[in-house]
Design an enzyme around this catalytic site. Structure first.
Site, PDB file in Angstrom:
ATOM      1  N   LYS A 147      40.836  33.629  27.987  1.00  0.00           N
ATOM      2  CA  LYS A 147      40.364  34.284  26.754  1.00  0.00           C
ATOM      3  C   LYS A 147      41.543  34.834  25.952  1.00  0.00           C
ATOM      4  O   LYS A 147      41.655  34.623  24.753  1.00  0.00           O
ATOM      5  CB  LYS A 147      39.397  35.434  27.079  1.00  0.00           C
ATOM      6  CG  LYS A 147      38.187  35.043  27.893  1.00  0.00           C
ATOM      7  CD  LYS A 147      37.284  36.228  28.187  1.00  0.00           C
ATOM      8  CE  LYS A 147      37.905  37.327  29.038  1.00  0.00           C
ATOM      9  NZ  LYS A 147      38.223  36.934  30.427  1.00  0.00           N
ATOM     10  N   ARG A 159      30.813  43.158  27.562  1.00  0.00           N
ATOM     11  CA  ARG A 159      30.774  42.739  28.968  1.00  0.00           C
ATOM     12  C   ARG A 159      29.498  43.167  29.648  1.00  0.00           C
ATOM     13  O   ARG A 159      29.301  42.877  30.830  1.00  0.00           O
ATOM     14  CB  ARG A 159      31.941  43.393  29.714  1.00  0.00           C
ATOM     15  CG  ARG A 159      33.184  42.536  29.738  1.00  0.00           C
ATOM     16  CD  ARG A 159      34.306  43.443  30.180  1.00  0.00           C
ATOM     17  NE  ARG A 159      35.153  42.818  31.133  1.00  0.00           N
ATOM     18  CZ  ARG A 159      36.404  42.438  30.842  1.00  0.00           C
ATOM     19  NH1 ARG A 159      36.882  42.581  29.633  1.00  0.00           N
ATOM     20  NH2 ARG A 159      37.151  41.909  31.769  1.00  0.00           N
ATOM     21  N   ARG A 178      50.256  42.369  36.641  1.00  0.00           N
ATOM     22  CA  ARG A 178      49.280  43.436  36.408  1.00  0.00           C
ATOM     23  C   ARG A 178      48.780  43.994  37.726  1.00  0.00           C
ATOM     24  O   ARG A 178      48.626  43.259  38.698  1.00  0.00           O
ATOM     25  CB  ARG A 178      48.081  42.878  35.621  1.00  0.00           C
ATOM     26  CG  ARG A 178      48.199  43.114  34.135  1.00  0.00           C
ATOM     27  CD  ARG A 178      47.179  42.380  33.331  1.00  0.00           C
ATOM     28  NE  ARG A 178      45.778  42.494  33.741  1.00  0.00           N
ATOM     29  CZ  ARG A 178      44.766  41.964  33.058  1.00  0.00           C
ATOM     30  NH1 ARG A 178      45.004  41.320  31.925  1.00  0.00           N
ATOM     31  NH2 ARG A 178      43.519  42.083  33.478  1.00  0.00           N
ATOM     32  N   ARG A 215      49.989  35.132  37.118  1.00  0.00           N
ATOM     33  CA  ARG A 215      50.227  35.617  35.748  1.00  0.00           C
ATOM     34  C   ARG A 215      51.341  36.664  35.720  1.00  0.00           C
ATOM     35  O   ARG A 215      51.432  37.522  36.571  1.00  0.00           O
ATOM     36  CB  ARG A 215      48.950  36.253  35.190  1.00  0.00           C
ATOM     37  CG  ARG A 215      49.205  36.975  33.870  1.00  0.00           C
ATOM     38  CD  ARG A 215      47.959  37.343  33.140  1.00  0.00           C
ATOM     39  NE  ARG A 215      47.008  38.092  33.919  1.00  0.00           N
ATOM     40  CZ  ARG A 215      45.774  38.347  33.500  1.00  0.00           C
ATOM     41  NH1 ARG A 215      45.363  37.923  32.335  1.00  0.00           N
ATOM     42  NH2 ARG A 215      44.941  39.035  34.255  1.00  0.00           N
ATOM     43  N   ARG A 220      36.705  41.532  40.613  1.00  0.00           N
ATOM     44  CA  ARG A 220      36.467  41.337  39.169  1.00  0.00           C
ATOM     45  C   ARG A 220      35.541  40.146  38.927  1.00  0.00           C
ATOM     46  O   ARG A 220      34.689  40.177  38.034  1.00  0.00           O
ATOM     47  CB  ARG A 220      37.804  41.133  38.439  1.00  0.00           C
ATOM     48  CG  ARG A 220      38.619  42.427  38.332  1.00  0.00           C
ATOM     49  CD  ARG A 220      40.095  42.170  38.090  1.00  0.00           C
ATOM     50  NE  ARG A 220      40.374  41.469  36.860  1.00  0.00           N
ATOM     51  CZ  ARG A 220      41.513  40.797  36.619  1.00  0.00           C
ATOM     52  NH1 ARG A 220      42.458  40.743  37.540  1.00  0.00           N
ATOM     53  NH2 ARG A 220      41.685  40.195  35.465  1.00  0.00           N
TER      54      ARG A 220
HETATM   55  P1  AP5 Z   1      44.480  34.846  30.314  1.00  0.00           P
HETATM   56  O1  AP5 Z   1      44.510  34.188  29.001  1.00  0.00           O
HETATM   57  O2  AP5 Z   1      45.124  36.174  30.465  1.00  0.00           O
HETATM   58  O3  AP5 Z   1      42.972  34.940  30.836  1.00  0.00           O
HETATM   59  P2  AP5 Z   1      41.856  36.003  30.459  1.00  0.00           P
HETATM   60  O4  AP5 Z   1      40.557  35.279  30.456  1.00  0.00           O
HETATM   61  O5  AP5 Z   1      42.222  36.764  29.231  1.00  0.00           O
HETATM   62  O6  AP5 Z   1      41.942  36.906  31.757  1.00  0.00           O
HETATM   63  P3  AP5 Z   1      42.041  38.489  31.930  1.00  0.00           P
HETATM   64  O7  AP5 Z   1      42.397  38.722  33.377  1.00  0.00           O
HETATM   65  O8  AP5 Z   1      42.967  39.122  30.938  1.00  0.00           O
HETATM   66  O9  AP5 Z   1      40.601  38.887  31.655  1.00  0.00           O
HETATM   67  P4  AP5 Z   1      39.854  40.065  32.162  1.00  0.00           P
HETATM   68  O10 AP5 Z   1      38.632  39.908  31.392  1.00  0.00           O
HETATM   69  O11 AP5 Z   1      39.662  40.239  33.619  1.00  0.00           O
HETATM   70  O12 AP5 Z   1      40.854  41.284  31.847  1.00  0.00           O
HETATM   71  P5  AP5 Z   1      40.875  42.346  30.683  1.00  0.00           P
HETATM   72  O13 AP5 Z   1      42.284  42.609  30.378  1.00  0.00           O
HETATM   73  O14 AP5 Z   1      39.952  41.976  29.597  1.00  0.00           O
HETATM   74  O15 AP5 Z   1      45.095  33.815  31.380  1.00  0.00           O
HETATM   75  C1  AP5 Z   1      45.299  34.182  32.733  1.00  0.00           C
HETATM   76  C2  AP5 Z   1      46.517  33.411  33.304  1.00  0.00           C
HETATM   77  O16 AP5 Z   1      46.209  32.017  33.300  1.00  0.00           O
HETATM   78  C3  AP5 Z   1      47.823  33.560  32.475  1.00  0.00           C
HETATM   79  O17 AP5 Z   1      48.918  33.578  33.336  1.00  0.00           O
HETATM   80  C4  AP5 Z   1      47.866  32.298  31.607  1.00  0.00           C
HETATM   81  O18 AP5 Z   1      49.189  31.923  31.323  1.00  0.00           O
HETATM   82  C5  AP5 Z   1      47.170  31.286  32.505  1.00  0.00           C
HETATM   83  N1  AP5 Z   1      46.399  30.299  31.754  1.00  0.00           N
HETATM   84  C6  AP5 Z   1      45.607  30.515  30.660  1.00  0.00           C
HETATM   85  N2  AP5 Z   1      45.033  29.363  30.247  1.00  0.00           N
HETATM   86  C7  AP5 Z   1      45.474  28.404  31.117  1.00  0.00           C
HETATM   87  C8  AP5 Z   1      45.235  26.991  31.236  1.00  0.00           C
HETATM   88  N3  AP5 Z   1      44.412  26.355  30.375  1.00  0.00           N
HETATM   89  N4  AP5 Z   1      45.836  26.325  32.246  1.00  0.00           N
HETATM   90  C9  AP5 Z   1      46.652  26.971  33.131  1.00  0.00           C
HETATM   91  N5  AP5 Z   1      46.933  28.298  33.066  1.00  0.00           N
HETATM   92  C10 AP5 Z   1      46.341  28.998  32.078  1.00  0.00           C
HETATM   93  O19 AP5 Z   1      40.227  43.608  31.417  1.00  0.00           O
HETATM   94  C11 AP5 Z   1      40.905  44.301  32.450  1.00  0.00           C
HETATM   95  C12 AP5 Z   1      40.076  45.484  32.885  1.00  0.00           C
HETATM   96  O20 AP5 Z   1      39.868  46.385  31.778  1.00  0.00           O
HETATM   97  C13 AP5 Z   1      38.662  45.155  33.379  1.00  0.00           C
HETATM   98  O21 AP5 Z   1      38.637  44.788  34.754  1.00  0.00           O
HETATM   99  C14 AP5 Z   1      37.935  46.488  33.118  1.00  0.00           C
HETATM  100  O22 AP5 Z   1      38.254  47.445  34.090  1.00  0.00           O
HETATM  101  C15 AP5 Z   1      38.551  46.938  31.797  1.00  0.00           C
HETATM  102  N6  AP5 Z   1      37.806  46.419  30.626  1.00  0.00           N
HETATM  103  C16 AP5 Z   1      38.275  45.595  29.661  1.00  0.00           C
HETATM  104  N7  AP5 Z   1      37.318  45.340  28.755  1.00  0.00           N
HETATM  105  C17 AP5 Z   1      36.216  46.019  29.157  1.00  0.00           C
HETATM  106  C18 AP5 Z   1      34.899  46.124  28.648  1.00  0.00           C
HETATM  107  N8  AP5 Z   1      34.499  45.489  27.538  1.00  0.00           N
HETATM  108  N9  AP5 Z   1      34.029  46.912  29.322  1.00  0.00           N
HETATM  109  C19 AP5 Z   1      34.381  47.592  30.447  1.00  0.00           C
HETATM  110  N10 AP5 Z   1      35.618  47.513  30.983  1.00  0.00           N
HETATM  111  C20 AP5 Z   1      36.530  46.731  30.347  1.00  0.00           C
END
Ligand code: AP5
Length: 231
Positions: free
Chosen positions: A30, A105, A177, A144, A188
């Site tokens: 994402k 979410r 991270r 990552r 997660r």
């Molecule tokens: P990346 O693009 O970072 O993937 P992502 O889907 O954004 O994954 P996240 O881990 O950031 O999502 P998340 O939803 O768990 O975390 P968030 O920060 O929102 O890619 C991941 C890796 O794969 C990278 O190394 C990239 O290079 C690689 N990659 C990407 N595409 C690829 C491909 N096609 N092929 C190969 N490699 C690839 O949330 C973190 C925490 O914050 C949550 O756990 C929660 O505690 C809190 N939080 C955030 N938002 C909310 C909400 N709305 N409500 C409640 N709590 C929240």
């Protein structure tokens, strides 16, 4: 021009939808895809995860409240993230459109978002759900690395930096991270299944959902994404 009339050009193609929600499990890509589309179209990427991590780093009240939930791979309370998104959407930054990356979410967040967007008369154009199988997600997240300076993302195998642990863009330090440890990643994924997956039906029943298979390369996923948001 009204926000509802905004159209952005992207790599020579017309991209219709610039008020987007990106859904998908952790590691689905994402953030990677949102960053790229935001740069190409000039719209605002709103990552609740990034905003919360900044708050944790700055040790604000919100950051202190969010830290324990994030470290455990659990969701931060709805009222905290809804407040963040309401403030961002109401700011001038989103006048040309936005990509919500990681929000909503829960169905509570989705209902709140609907009410906020109704107030602003800026409905969502499309909800993109990225799909990838679980083992590939774990491999992506374990490898990552994120820049402490500019937030750029790398992967030790799939997208390595030119110099180990150093950002290609700004020279900043690359770190893992705290929530990218395998046991937390699996928690997660469970939280995604129970709390966030129901949003696929929520938006599908409103005729807004498009699924994008995201198991391929970053470039191939981006091509599929552009097609999805152009229709
Ligand atoms: P990346 O693009 O970072 O993937 P992502 O889907 O954004 O994954 P996240 O881990 O950031 O999502 P998340 O939803 O768990 O975390 P968030 O920060 O929102 O890619 C991941 C890796 O794969 C990278 O190394 C990239 O290079 C690689 N990659 C990407 N595409 C690829 C491909 N096609 N092929 C190969 N490699 C690839 O949330 C973190 C925490 O914050 C949550 O756990 C929660 O505690 C809190 N939080 C955030 N938002 C909310 C909400 N709305 N409500 C409640 N709590 C929240």
């Amino acid at each position: 021009m009204k926000a509802s009339c905004v159209r952005a050009r992207c790599a020579g193609e017309r991209v219709k939808a610039v008020r987007l929600i990106f859904l998908g499990p952790p590691g689905a890509g994402k953030g990677t895809q949102a960053q790229r589309l935001a740069e190409d179209t000039g719209v605002e990427q709103i990552s609740t995860g990034d905003i919360l991590r900044q708050a944790v780093k700055a040790q604000t009240e919100m950051g202190k409240r969010a830290k324990a939930c994030m470290d455990a791979g659990q969701l931060v309370p709805d009222e905290v993230v809804i407040g963040i998104v309401r403030d961002k959407l109401g700011s001038g930054d989103c006048a040309n459109g936005f990509i919500l990356d990681g929000f909503p979410r829960t169905t509570g967040q989705a209902d709140a978002l609907g009410a906020i967007l109704l107030d602003f008369s800026t409905p969502i154009n499309r909800v993109v759900a990225f799909t990838v199988d679980d083992e590939a997600l774990v491999a992506r997240l374990c490898g990552r690395r994120t820049c402490t300076g500019c937030g750029a993302m790398f992967h030790i195998d799939y997208a390595p930096s030119k110099i180990a642990d150093q950002c290609d863009r700004c020279g900043g330090e690359l770190v893992q991270r705290d929530d990218d440890q395998e046991s937390v990643i699996r928690d997660r994924l469970t939280v995604y299944e129970t709390s966030t997956r129901p949003l696929l039906d929520y938006y599908s029943s409103r005729g807004l959902l498009t699924e994008v298979s995201a198991g391929g390369s970053v470039d191939s996923v981006y091509a599929a994404l552009k097609e999805a948001v152009a229709t």
